[in-house]
Each structure stands twice: as structure tokens, then as C-alpha cells.
Design an enzyme around this catalytic site. Structure first.
Site, PDB file in Angstrom:
ATOM      1  N   ASP A 170      13.047   1.879   2.310  1.00 15.77           N
ATOM      2  CA  ASP A 170      11.784   1.277   2.735  1.00 15.77           C
ATOM      3  C   ASP A 170      11.971   0.703   4.136  1.00 15.77           C
ATOM      4  OD1 ASP A 170       9.206   0.314   0.779  1.00 15.77           O
ATOM      5  OD2 ASP A 170       9.321  -0.583   2.771  1.00 15.77           O
ATOM      6  N   VAL A 219      -4.820   3.203  -7.609  1.00 21.69           N
ATOM      7  CA  VAL A 219      -3.837   2.337  -8.247  1.00 21.69           C
ATOM      8  C   VAL A 219      -3.898   0.941  -7.620  1.00 21.69           C
ATOM      9  CG1 VAL A 219      -1.390   2.025  -8.819  1.00 21.69           C
ATOM     10  CG2 VAL A 219      -2.346   4.339  -8.615  1.00 21.69           C
ATOM     11  N   TYR A 227      -5.570  11.481   5.896  1.00 25.41           N
ATOM     12  CA  TYR A 227      -4.704  11.153   4.765  1.00 25.41           C
ATOM     13  C   TYR A 227      -4.741  12.268   3.720  1.00 25.41           C
ATOM     14  CZ  TYR A 227      -3.290   8.923   0.371  1.00 25.41           C
ATOM     15  OH  TYR A 227      -2.697   8.633  -0.832  1.00 25.41           O
ATOM     16  N   LYS A 236      -1.672  14.846   2.148  1.00 21.44           N
ATOM     17  CA  LYS A 236      -1.340  15.034   0.735  1.00 21.44           C
ATOM     18  C   LYS A 236      -1.536  16.485   0.311  1.00 21.44           C
ATOM     19  CE  LYS A 236      -0.027  10.855  -0.123  1.00 21.44           C
ATOM     20  NZ  LYS A 236       1.394  10.559  -0.449  1.00 21.44           N
TER      21      LYS A 236
END
Length: 260
Positions: free
Chosen positions: A39, A191, A158, A162
Site C-alpha cells: 500500500d 461496498v 474508471y 476495470k
């Protein structure tokens, strides 16, 4: 059916928080031999390392910015040098910067594709090189998005990242099936994560009540939880999901193509 990761060294990106953190925790509790957490949030990464180490997991952290293409090779070297190999990889790191056809810029395009598509490609490449050099099976799980099917207008770029990663997932699965390397993806719905809370409440200015309002519109009366994504990711990493490969699984509250 036993879902376990014993004797596996797993690399998880985006592991300081949200979905990546949930996957790392689930992998540790599922018996992974070792975890390399990746990260750019160095403080969050150290906190996650301490949390997993406190429950007996063997864990190391690599604080890198995946915008830098050299960082992917550095992560792979860290995994091999520290633990001897890479058995599993989860590409969970990602940016969700809003950009539509009206306001998208070359800079946003490059930024999103660097983290959401190029970095996963380079990490998959490094993991596959290690796996094939050792002539041993391996697993890769890519965290995708329901937006890969089309995407909302403000997520045009975005969604394209994907979609690119979805194609790379299937391409890798096809190319390395005979190498016994399985590659699958999860198309996630909405989410509730820390990053999403910041995006909705602060960046988009919807305030602290955004979650309750969003949940009320969902069929289950709530958003998906990171732990639900983690359970599926660890299943895909485990031998329990064999011989599944090249699958893109929708984890969502609606059925794609269904009316309304």
C-alpha cells in the site's frame, strides 16, 4: 469443502484499508504461510502489519506507490527475497477518481490506468514469472467492478480501467492454464469502505448521511461489506475453487441484464 491457504505466500495490494485489508485478514485467518502487504499508506500499512502479527501471522509490508511502474518489480523482489516465492496475488489496490466524457483529462486517464490496469498487469507478470520458473501452481485474484460492464457516466475512465483488467484477467487465465496458474476476477458492486466514505461524504459533499440514504435504495437495505468480498477472494485463492479460472464473478445486489 475446506477453504484454506496453508503453505501459501500471498501478496495483497491495497492492504492498508478497505477491501484489501479485509482480504489480508481473511487470508491470515485461513492459514496463509506468509503475507506481503502492499500500500502507499505507510502508516496504515504498519498498523495492519501489527494487527496481523498480533494474531500470529507472518507478515511483511511494502510501502510503494503503484503509479511508479518500477514499484511492481520491487514488490515481486520483496516477496521472493523475504519468503522465497509468490503463490498467490490479489490486486485490490485501485483509484476511483470521477471523470466523465465531459470532464475527463489526459492526466486523470494516465493516473487511473497506471494504478488500476498497468500495475496489476506488471504484478501479474512478475508473479507468473516466479510461478513458472518454479513450475508450481499459483492463483491470482483481481478485484474488478460492476462498472466494467458499462459504468455510470461520471466513472467513464474508471470503468475503462476495470474493463481492461477484466480482459487481462481472462487473457492470463487462458495463457497460463497449462502452467496450472489460475486467474479470476471479482466484479464488485457498491461496498461500504473507508475510502468510499471519504469519497461520498467529503469529496462529493454528500455529508455523513450519505450511507443511510444509499443503503435505503439497495435491495438488501445496505451496501456490500468488505468482508463479503474477502470471503470470495480467499475462496478463489484456495484449492477449493479449482479448477476455476478465467471467471469474472459479479458480487452485487442486482443481476446484470435483469429488468429494472
Amino acid at each position: 469443502m475446506e477453504v484454506g491457504l496453508s503453505n501459501q505466500v500471498i501478496v495483497v495490494t491495497g492492504a492498508a484499508s478497505g477491501i484489501g485489508a479485509a482480504i489480508a485478514q481473511r487470508a491470515a485467518s485461513s492459514g496463509a504461510e506468509a503475507l506481503l502487504l502492499v500500500d502507499r499508506d505507510a502508516d496504515g500499512l504498519r498498523a495492519m502489519e501489527r494487527r496481523l502479527a498480533s494474531v500470529g501471522a507472518t507478515v511483511a509490508g511494502a510501502s510503494v506507490d503503484l503509479r511508479d511502474p518500477a514499484s511492481s518489480a520491487a514488490v515481486a523482489r520483496e516477496g521472493v527475497e523475504r519468503f522465497g516465492r509468490i503463490d498467490g496475488l490479489v490486486n485490490a489496490a485501485g483509484l476511483t477518481t470521477r471523470a466523465s466524457f465531459r470532464d475527463g483529462t489526459p492526466e486523470v486517464w494516465d493516473d487511473l490506468f497506471a494504478v488500476n490496469a498497468r500495475a496489476p498487469f506488471l504484478l501479474m507478470q512478475a508473479a507468473i514469472v516466479d510461478m513458472t520458473a518454479r513450475a508450481t501452481p499459483g492463483t491470482i485474484v483481481n478485484i474488478l467492478s460492476m462498472n466494467a460492464h458499462c459504468g455510470s457516466p461520471e466513472l467513464a475512465i474508471y470503468s475503462a480501467t476495470k474493463g481492461a483488467l477484466a480482459t487481462l484477467t481472462r487473457n492470463a487465465a487462458h495463457a497460463h492454464l497449462r502452467d496450472r496458474i489460475r486467474v479470476n476476477g471479482i466484479n464488485l458492486g457498491w461496498v461500504a469502505t473507508e475510502a468510499e466514505h471519504r469519497m461520498q461524504s467529503e469529496t462529493l459533499g454528500l455529508g455523513p448521511g450519505w450511507l443511510a440514504a444509499a443503503a435505503a435504495r439497495m435491495p438488501l437495505g445496505r451496501l456490500l461489506e468488505a468482508e463479503e468480498a474477502a470471503r470470495l477472494a480467499v475462496f478463489l485463492l484456495s484449492k477449493a475453487s479449482a479448477p476455476m479460472t478465467g471467471a469474472l464473478i459479479d458480487l452485487e445486489q442486482r443481476v446484470t441484464g435483469a429488468p429494472g
